[in-house]
Write an enzyme that holds these catalytic residues in place. Structure first.
Site, PDB file in Angstrom:
ATOM      1  N   ASP A   6     -23.489   1.632  17.295  1.00 14.95           N
ATOM      2  CA  ASP A   6     -22.411   2.188  17.121  1.00 14.95           C
ATOM      3  C   ASP A   6     -22.465   3.358  16.108  1.00 14.95           C
ATOM      4  O   ASP A   6     -23.503   3.154  15.390  1.00 14.95           O
ATOM      5  CB  ASP A   6     -20.976   1.538  16.946  1.00 14.95           C
ATOM      6  N   SER A   7     -21.863   4.588  16.386  1.00  8.62           N
ATOM      7  CA  SER A   7     -21.912   5.693  15.096  1.00  8.62           C
ATOM      8  C   SER A   7     -21.694   4.987  13.662  1.00  8.62           C
ATOM      9  O   SER A   7     -22.024   5.609  12.897  1.00  8.62           O
ATOM     10  CB  SER A   7     -21.125   6.690  15.511  1.00  8.62           C
ATOM     11  N   TYR A  38     -20.304  10.425  15.250  1.00  8.50           N
ATOM     12  CA  TYR A  38     -20.821  11.262  16.344  1.00  8.50           C
ATOM     13  C   TYR A  38     -19.606  11.948  17.056  1.00  8.50           C
ATOM     14  O   TYR A  38     -20.405  13.134  17.610  1.00  8.50           O
ATOM     15  CB  TYR A  38     -21.223  10.021  17.283  1.00  8.50           C
ATOM     16  N   CYS A  69     -19.989   2.653  21.543  1.00 10.41           N
ATOM     17  CA  CYS A  69     -19.750   4.346  20.808  1.00 10.41           C
ATOM     18  C   CYS A  69     -19.168   4.983  22.150  1.00 10.41           C
ATOM     19  O   CYS A  69     -20.215   5.053  22.790  1.00 10.41           O
ATOM     20  CB  CYS A  69     -20.755   4.557  20.061  1.00 10.41           C
ATOM     21  N   THR A  71     -18.473   7.953  22.291  1.00 10.97           N
ATOM     22  CA  THR A  71     -19.112   9.441  22.199  1.00 10.97           C
ATOM     23  C   THR A  71     -20.435   9.180  22.946  1.00 10.97           C
ATOM     24  O   THR A  71     -21.069   9.994  23.740  1.00 10.97           O
ATOM     25  CB  THR A  71     -19.290   9.968  20.920  1.00 10.97           C
ATOM     26  N   GLU A 149      -9.976   3.793   9.190  1.00 14.78           N
ATOM     27  CA  GLU A 149     -10.852   3.656   8.136  1.00 14.78           C
ATOM     28  C   GLU A 149     -10.088   3.621   6.930  1.00 14.78           C
ATOM     29  O   GLU A 149     -10.988   3.154   5.926  1.00 14.78           O
ATOM     30  CB  GLU A 149     -12.036   4.785   8.350  1.00 14.78           C
ATOM     31  N   CYS A 181     -11.869   4.715  22.245  1.00 17.50           N
ATOM     32  CA  CYS A 181     -12.773   4.764  21.136  1.00 17.50           C
ATOM     33  C   CYS A 181     -12.741   3.436  20.421  1.00 17.50           C
ATOM     34  O   CYS A 181     -11.655   2.646  20.437  1.00 17.50           O
ATOM     35  CB  CYS A 181     -12.046   5.644  20.184  1.00 17.50           C
ATOM     36  N   THR A 182     -13.587   2.825  20.133  1.00 16.20           N
ATOM     37  CA  THR A 182     -13.809   1.220  19.541  1.00 16.20           C
ATOM     38  C   THR A 182     -12.882   1.256  18.627  1.00 16.20           C
ATOM     39  O   THR A 182     -12.892   0.000  18.036  1.00 16.20           O
ATOM     40  CB  THR A 182     -15.114   0.641  19.423  1.00 16.20           C
ATOM     41  N   HIS A 183     -12.519   2.081  17.758  1.00 16.18           N
ATOM     42  CA  HIS A 183     -11.759   1.885  16.347  1.00 16.18           C
ATOM     43  C   HIS A 183     -10.317   1.322  16.933  1.00 16.18           C
ATOM     44  O   HIS A 183      -9.648   0.973  16.143  1.00 16.18           O
ATOM     45  CB  HIS A 183     -11.434   3.350  15.649  1.00 16.18           C
TER      46      HIS A 183
END
Lengths: 267, 267
Positions: A6-7, A38, A69, A71, A149, A181-183
């Site tokens: 992932d980024s 990314y 990721c 993106t 984050e 988005c994986t977040h």
């Protein structure tokens, strides 16, 4: 070994699901924290990074690559598959698209993601191919990654911003929402609350982990090449704060190993 | 030619001030948008990027380098000066520190910046050297950069978040606040409103531009080597959205030229 990249560290939500659904195999994760994010970079740049990350994981012994990721999944897959034709690749876009197709009744599906993911229009193309009646409504939600984050998971500002991002999608009458988005699975409860009970969420981490699990069971020739057990996490840059973020995504304490971009590219 | 670099486009607030205060000389800006942000990366990584960016600008003909990035100014200056001993460097930390020293009466100074800038404790060290009676109160404000880059300059969420970041500093009784990031001047009015009239703001862009102007007047041997007029802006990654952000920071439309990291490093 299953290689995941992932980024940054958000892809650890995919690792968390893999540890639940694909028990007993070694996983090596690479988080490109020196070049993150990314989601604001051009498709050419993201594709080049994805190729470098994949090559690094293959050299470490990966037999399967999971692009955790959105993106990179949205922009880099054609080049990745062409560059490494013998490798089974899994990405986070198609499984969510397929799950949303199964869930929706109104055929109105919502998507939130980074600006680059949304503007790639990859979901639009995939839905148009599968079912031209599907109406996809997308809204870039670029502030969610920095909010997550920062650990502002339940703060009133985060709640307001989530609500703001969802309003235009709810107004369209969507019944299914893809977390692009994986977040985002980290704040899934908050998103569900603001979306309302009527809207079903699609969590990409769960979907891709199920696909990898099925693939391994159906391909004994790959299964036998996978090393067993263990989790290694590499990052291209390391600060004290990354340890906290990784713990948040993975749900447990973990050691991060630094590998510089130079070391990684010339590995 | 005056070379200016930043991790992204925020340093264009410095260029805007240079165009006002150092009239008539050519300016070349490099925004490292492929590797942005620096504010979450380790000091070693930021230092390496700063050296690469400086070398690129010198090869383009820069006679003066302005480090328009607080993270790089906080971490990379010793290595930059050692690597390029003949070059006059300007950074954005010292001028703000000196201005704050001139402004404060209560000797209680506040600082907001990225996590890396604040944790570098460079302002703490500088104030301790200059005046041990100064009390510096810092608060990392990592969400301001993404909020500004989204163009959410006047949204209620941005107002709330600015207020939240300033509360602990106001409680300490500061009378001066250093904007420790080149993005922040864009929301200077909002910050002033939330800080209250009693607190004076220090804008790093204004301070560094004044210092460069003074240096040029005092050093005719450098002045005569500077090319006249013109502004060129290079970025290491280019998306359609960057044009909008650049316009916001510079206050006018501008052409961005893409130079990849490989081209830049091997220039």
């Amino acid at each position: 070994m299953i290689g995941v990249f992932d980024s940054g560290l958000g892809g650890l939500t995919v690792v968390k699901e893999l540890l639940l659904k694909v028990k007993g195999y070694k996983i090596v994760y690479f988080g490109d924290t020196a070049r993150t994010p990314y989601g604001t970079k051009s498709p050419e740049t993201v594709t080049r990074y994805a190729v470098e990350n994949t090559r690094f994981l293959l050299k470490l012994g990966a037999k399967i690559i999971v692009v955790a990721c959105h993106t990179a999944s949205s922009t880099a897959m054609p080049v990745l598959k062409q560059t490494f034709p013998e490798i089974p690749f899994f990405e986070v876009v198609t499984p969510s698209m397929e799950k949303a197709l199964r869930l929706t009744k109104s055929k109105k599906i919502g998507l939130i993601g980074t600006r680059t993911t949304v503007e790639s229009r990859v979901y639009d193309r995939l839905f148009a191919e599968k079912d031209p009646e599907i109406k996809l409504y997308s809204n870039p939600a670029p502030l969610l990654v920095p909010l997550i984050e920062e650990g502002w998971l339940k703060k009133p500002e985060t709640r307001r911003i989530v609500k703001k991002y969802l309003i235009p999608l709810k107004m369209r009458g969507i019944d299914t929402l893809i977390l692009g988005c994986t977040h985002y699975p980290i704040i899934k409860k908050l998103i569900q609350e603001k979306a309302g009970k009527r809207i079903k969420l699609v969590d990409p981490s769960e979907e891709v982990a199920s696909n990898v699990a099925n693939f391994i069971e159906e391909h004994p020739e790959v299964k036998t090449t996978l090393e067993t057990n263990g989790l290694e996490i590499f990052v291209s840059d390391l600060t004290a704060y990354f340890g906290k973020i990784a713990e948040m995504f993975l749900g447990r304490k973990v050691e991060l190993k630094k590998v510089s971009i130079e070391e990684m590219v010339n590995f």
